[in-house]
Every structure is written in C-alpha cells, then in structure tokens.
Design a protein around this motif. Sequence first.
Motif, mmCIF file in Angstrom:
data_model
loop_
_atom_site.group_PDB
_atom_site.id
_atom_site.type_symbol
_atom_site.label_atom_id
_atom_site.label_comp_id
_atom_site.label_asym_id
_atom_site.label_seq_id
_atom_site.Cartn_x
_atom_site.Cartn_y
_atom_site.Cartn_z
ATOM 1 N N TYR A 72 0.870 -1.176 0.000
ATOM 2 C CA TYR A 72 0.000 0.000 0.000
ATOM 3 C C TYR A 72 0.912 1.232 0.000
ATOM 4 O O TYR A 72 0.805 2.113 0.859
ATOM 5 C CB TYR A 72 -0.931 0.001 1.226
ATOM 6 N N ALA A 73 1.824 1.251 -0.968
ATOM 7 C CA ALA A 73 2.964 2.177 -0.911
ATOM 8 C C ALA A 73 2.621 3.609 -1.287
ATOM 9 O O ALA A 73 3.444 4.508 -1.080
ATOM 10 C CB ALA A 73 4.070 1.647 -1.824
ATOM 11 N N GLY A 74 1.425 3.855 -1.846
ATOM 12 C CA GLY A 74 1.027 5.219 -2.193
ATOM 13 C C GLY A 74 2.051 5.867 -3.108
ATOM 14 O O GLY A 74 2.641 5.227 -4.000
ATOM 15 N N GLY A 102 4.878 6.851 -2.205
ATOM 16 C CA GLY A 102 6.231 6.422 -1.846
ATOM 17 C C GLY A 102 6.914 7.203 -0.748
ATOM 18 O O GLY A 102 8.128 7.059 -0.538
ATOM 19 N N LEU A 103 6.159 7.987 0.017
ATOM 20 C CA LEU A 103 6.827 8.807 1.030
ATOM 21 C C LEU A 103 7.418 7.979 2.174
ATOM 22 O O LEU A 103 8.498 8.292 2.672
ATOM 23 C CB LEU A 103 5.876 9.887 1.568
ATOM 24 N N LEU A 104 6.722 6.889 2.562
ATOM 25 C CA LEU A 104 7.285 6.063 3.637
ATOM 26 C C LEU A 104 8.514 5.304 3.135
ATOM 27 O O LEU A 104 9.531 5.210 3.832
ATOM 28 C CB LEU A 104 6.215 5.100 4.187
ATOM 29 N N GLU A 120 1.430 -0.893 -5.094
ATOM 30 C CA GLU A 120 0.415 0.169 -5.022
ATOM 31 C C GLU A 120 -0.485 0.030 -6.245
ATOM 32 O O GLU A 120 0.009 -0.043 -7.361
ATOM 33 C CB GLU A 120 1.110 1.536 -5.007
ATOM 34 N N TRP A 121 -1.795 0.010 -6.030
ATOM 35 C CA TRP A 121 -2.662 -0.256 -7.174
ATOM 36 C C TRP A 121 -3.104 1.000 -7.924
ATOM 37 O O TRP A 121 -3.610 0.894 -9.045
ATOM 38 C CB TRP A 121 -3.836 -1.134 -6.795
ATOM 39 N N ASP A 177 -0.305 -2.986 -8.679
ATOM 40 C CA ASP A 177 -1.172 -4.177 -8.589
ATOM 41 C C ASP A 177 -1.918 -4.166 -7.247
ATOM 42 O O ASP A 177 -1.628 -3.355 -6.364
ATOM 43 C CB ASP A 177 -0.303 -5.445 -8.694
ATOM 44 N N ASP A 178 -2.831 -5.104 -7.125
ATOM 45 C CA ASP A 178 -3.580 -5.295 -5.882
ATOM 46 C C ASP A 178 -2.699 -6.112 -4.921
ATOM 47 O O ASP A 178 -2.198 -7.174 -5.316
ATOM 48 C CB ASP A 178 -4.873 -6.063 -6.224
ATOM 49 N N VAL A 179 -2.524 -5.632 -3.714
ATOM 50 C CA VAL A 179 -1.687 -6.337 -2.722
ATOM 51 C C VAL A 179 -2.173 -7.775 -2.523
ATOM 52 O O VAL A 179 -1.386 -8.678 -2.267
ATOM 53 C CB VAL A 179 -1.700 -5.559 -1.378
ATOM 54 N N GLY A 212 1.038 1.001 4.774
ATOM 55 C CA GLY A 212 -0.034 1.865 5.278
ATOM 56 C C GLY A 212 -1.345 1.458 4.640
ATOM 57 O O GLY A 212 -1.795 2.095 3.690
ATOM 58 N N PRO A 214 -5.258 1.033 3.688
ATOM 59 C CA PRO A 214 -6.262 2.105 3.667
ATOM 60 C C PRO A 214 -6.919 2.293 5.030
ATOM 61 O O PRO A 214 -7.184 1.316 5.734
ATOM 62 C CB PRO A 214 -7.287 1.614 2.644
ATOM 63 N N ASN A 271 -2.575 11.234 1.984
ATOM 64 C CA ASN A 271 -2.448 9.817 2.349
ATOM 65 C C ASN A 271 -1.088 9.475 2.939
ATOM 66 O O ASN A 271 -0.934 8.423 3.562
ATOM 67 C CB ASN A 271 -2.599 8.952 1.084
ATOM 68 N N SER A 272 -0.105 10.314 2.699
ATOM 69 C CA SER A 272 1.281 9.887 2.950
ATOM 70 C C SER A 272 1.730 10.107 4.394
ATOM 71 O O SER A 272 1.153 10.898 5.145
ATOM 72 C CB SER A 272 2.226 10.631 2.005
ATOM 73 N N VAL A 273 2.790 9.389 4.742
ATOM 74 C CA VAL A 273 3.440 9.604 6.035
ATOM 75 C C VAL A 273 4.434 10.753 5.838
ATOM 76 O O VAL A 273 5.315 10.658 4.977
ATOM 77 C CB VAL A 273 4.217 8.338 6.487
HETATM 78 C C1 LIG Z 1 -2.465 5.481 3.266
HETATM 79 S S1 LIG Z 1 -1.971 5.272 1.607
HETATM 80 C C2 LIG Z 1 -0.272 4.817 1.805
HETATM 81 C C3 LIG Z 1 0.680 6.003 1.800
HETATM 82 C C4 LIG Z 1 2.141 5.649 1.806
HETATM 83 N N1 LIG Z 1 2.534 4.830 2.929
HETATM 84 C C5 LIG Z 1 2.997 6.921 1.807
HETATM 85 O O1 LIG Z 1 3.636 7.243 2.815
HETATM 86 O O2 LIG Z 1 3.029 7.610 0.754
HETATM 87 C C6 LIG Z 1 -2.758 3.737 1.184
HETATM 88 C C7 LIG Z 1 -2.577 3.347 -0.281
HETATM 89 O O3 LIG Z 1 -3.071 2.018 -0.471
HETATM 90 C C8 LIG Z 1 -3.536 1.914 -1.807
HETATM 91 N N2 LIG Z 1 -4.385 0.715 -1.860
HETATM 92 C C9 LIG Z 1 -5.612 0.535 -1.331
HETATM 93 N N3 LIG Z 1 -6.019 -0.724 -1.528
HETATM 94 C C10 LIG Z 1 -5.046 -1.380 -2.208
HETATM 95 C C11 LIG Z 1 -4.871 -2.706 -2.699
HETATM 96 N N4 LIG Z 1 -5.819 -3.627 -2.510
HETATM 97 N N5 LIG Z 1 -3.727 -3.009 -3.332
HETATM 98 C C12 LIG Z 1 -2.774 -2.082 -3.539
HETATM 99 N N6 LIG Z 1 -2.860 -0.797 -3.092
HETATM 100 C C13 LIG Z 1 -3.991 -0.454 -2.435
HETATM 101 C C14 LIG Z 1 -4.244 3.237 -2.034
HETATM 102 O O4 LIG Z 1 -4.337 3.517 -3.424
HETATM 103 C C15 LIG Z 1 -3.322 4.214 -1.276
HETATM 104 O O5 LIG Z 1 -2.406 4.822 -2.142
#
Ligand SMILES: C[S@@+](CC[C@H](N)C(=O)[O-])C[C@H]1O[C@@H](n2cnc3c(N)ncnc32)[C@H](O)[C@@H]1O
Length: 326
Positions: A14-16, A18-20, A36-37, A56-58, A73, A75, A308-310
């Motif tokens: 769930y890398a968003g 990429g800030l973390l 990250e999807w 892709d989907d985790v 991180g 959702p 969304n990011s850390v």
């Molecule tokens: C809270 S954000 C993460 C932010 C990231 N840690 C950062 O610091 O930038 C959660 C992310 O999970 C992604 N996401 C949600 N469901 C997902 C899934 N099933 N597979 C992949 N990514 C998913 C969302 O698109 C979102 O970008």
Amino acid sequence: MRMNADNPTVVDLYAGAGLLSHSFATEGFCIVQAVEWDKTAAATYALNVGPHVICDDVRRAAAIGRCDVLIGGPPCQGFSTLGKRKDDDPRNWLSLEMARWAKVLHPKVVVVENVEAFLHAAAWRKLSRAFELMGYSVSSHVLNAYDMGVPQLRSRSFTVASRIGSPSVTSVVRRPVRTVRNAWYGLSSVPDGRNHHYAPTPSSLALARMRAIPMGGDKRDVLRTAPHLAPPSWRQVSGQVTDVWGRLEWDRPSNTLRTALQNPSKGRYIHPEQDRVMSLREAARLHTIPDTWSFVGLPTQVARQIGNSVPPAMGRAIARAVRALL
Ligand SMILES: C[S@@+](CC[C@H](N)C(=O)[O-])C[C@H]1O[C@@H](n2cnc3c(N)ncnc32)[C@H](O)[C@@H]1O
C-alpha cells in the motif's frame, strides 16, 4: 535515489506515492519491492523512489524472496473517526495482508501505519494475533507528527511486530516549534503554478465565504457575520464538524491534512490571509515533503497522494528507530 543492496531490505505494501519508502531509503534501507494499485500514485513512486514499484492489488501481487523489514499503510477509511466506523467495512481486512506477506517474506520487523482508531478495530486484534502466532511480539505506538518536526498536528498509530525487540519510537528528539509561516518560507506568496505551487480559483460563493472568515476562523464566522452565505445544513448544531471552511494561522502548525486538502469544505485548508486554499506545494511543505519531490496526476490526485502519505520527518523517525534494532 541511490540504494545499496548491502543495506537492510524493505518491502512496502500500500505504498502510495512512496513517502514512507523514501523515509526508509533516506535512513539507509534498500527498498526492494513496493505494491500500489493506483496508477498515478505508483507513477509518482517510480519517479521519485525507483522502478521497483508494482502497480497491482496487494491481495494478488506475488511476494519475492525475503526482506528484513516489511512496512505498509493499509487504507484507513474504514477506521477513520470522520467516516462511519464499521467493523464490517471490507477495506478493514486489507490490513491482514501485512501478516500474509510476513509469512512469506520472514521479515525481522513489520511496521503498519494507520489512523489511531485502527488500534481499537477488530481488524487490529486479528492482525496482532496473526503476528503473535508467527512468533512476533507486537507493540503499538501513537505518535504525533508535530513532535517529530512536522509543522502539522497529525496523530497516527504505528503497529510494530518484531522478532528482535520493540523499537523506542517515542524517544525521538523534539525539534523547534514548526509553523505554517516557517514551512512556507521562500515560496512565492502567490502560487505561480511552477513545481506544483498551484491552488484552484474559488467559485464566487466560496470566495464570498472565505472573505467572511478571519485567520483561525471557520464556517461559524460565516454563520455569524454572513448567514446568507451559509447552506441550511450548517445550522444543524448537534454533532457538527466545525473544523471545515477553516483558515490557517501563520504562527501555528496546520491541522491534519487529509486527501481533499484543496476543498475548503473538508478541513482547515484556507490560506492564512489570501482568499484561496493552500497550493499543492504549500501542502507538501506542511508535510515536510522536499521541494525536489515531483508528483504525477491531476491536482485532486496529487492532493490525495499528499494527504495519504506519512510525512517524511515522521517516517524517518520511525525508520531510525527500526534501524537501531537491526
Ligand atoms: C495510506 S496510503 C499509503 C501512503 C504511503 N505509505 C505513503 O507514505 O506515501 C494507502 C494506499 O493504499 C492503496 N491501496 C488501497 N487498496 C489497495 C490494494 N488492494 N492493493 C494495492 N494498493 C492499495 C491506495 O491507493 C493508497 O495509495
């Protein structure tokens, strides 16, 4: 970003944007895989952190090899106190993927970032139990980004599953007080559109409302001084969120930036003096995202990536605490 493969390895789920990952890389970790999807968030990730991100989907992507640290991180909408907190929200169970991946990757440490309310959810109890059954000790930490040098009040939970001891993430050094004024130092006062210093032009109604809101004020000022500009829903008193149509203060940190940070009806996002919401670059500054960071996507998508990011100053403090364990 240069990454040395001899350094401890990290997988980010769930890398968003990429800030973390960026924070862990800055503290000497080598990020070997990220998932990250969302296409635009993944594109921002690839541009700033590296091409190892898989869009892709985790739940479907394949885990490769082993890693020292698994971070993620999942959702948080299902846990947010702003949304309707529902244990049956299917998004809640996405956090359990962290345990499934840990089973394959055998990391020494797993870090799960989320809103504070996550710690009270059924999904958290299930996740902790799953980690314990694999031999991890689980600790949870509620931290405020402000205490780590971020000019923003942002409380977040970090659940740490570890085979090598609990990190002392609370012992981070307090930095000098951070404010909106300090954060925006050196930016042109009027957004020039360059380097994401962009803010939308408000509608005529939004502009009239903003004019009625003083520094530190919010929609209650509109109700008091220009009631004809307020919709009937603002008059329902019980259970009202007041921190909307909020105007920032120069000499205070910002409130929490969320995903719709250019929509004044969603939070305290109005400039301290000008009748506009904060620009994307101003938001990035309030998040301690470096000016060299570039974003991919439309303004609403970039705002989501930031909200969304850390914040990197917070992410680096976590990364340092984990590094000290290895
Ligand atoms: C809270 S954000 C993460 C932010 C990231 N840690 C950062 O610091 O930038 C959660 C992310 O999970 C992604 N996401 C949600 N469901 C997902 C899934 N099933 N597979 C992949 N990514 C998913 C969302 O698109 C979102 O970008």
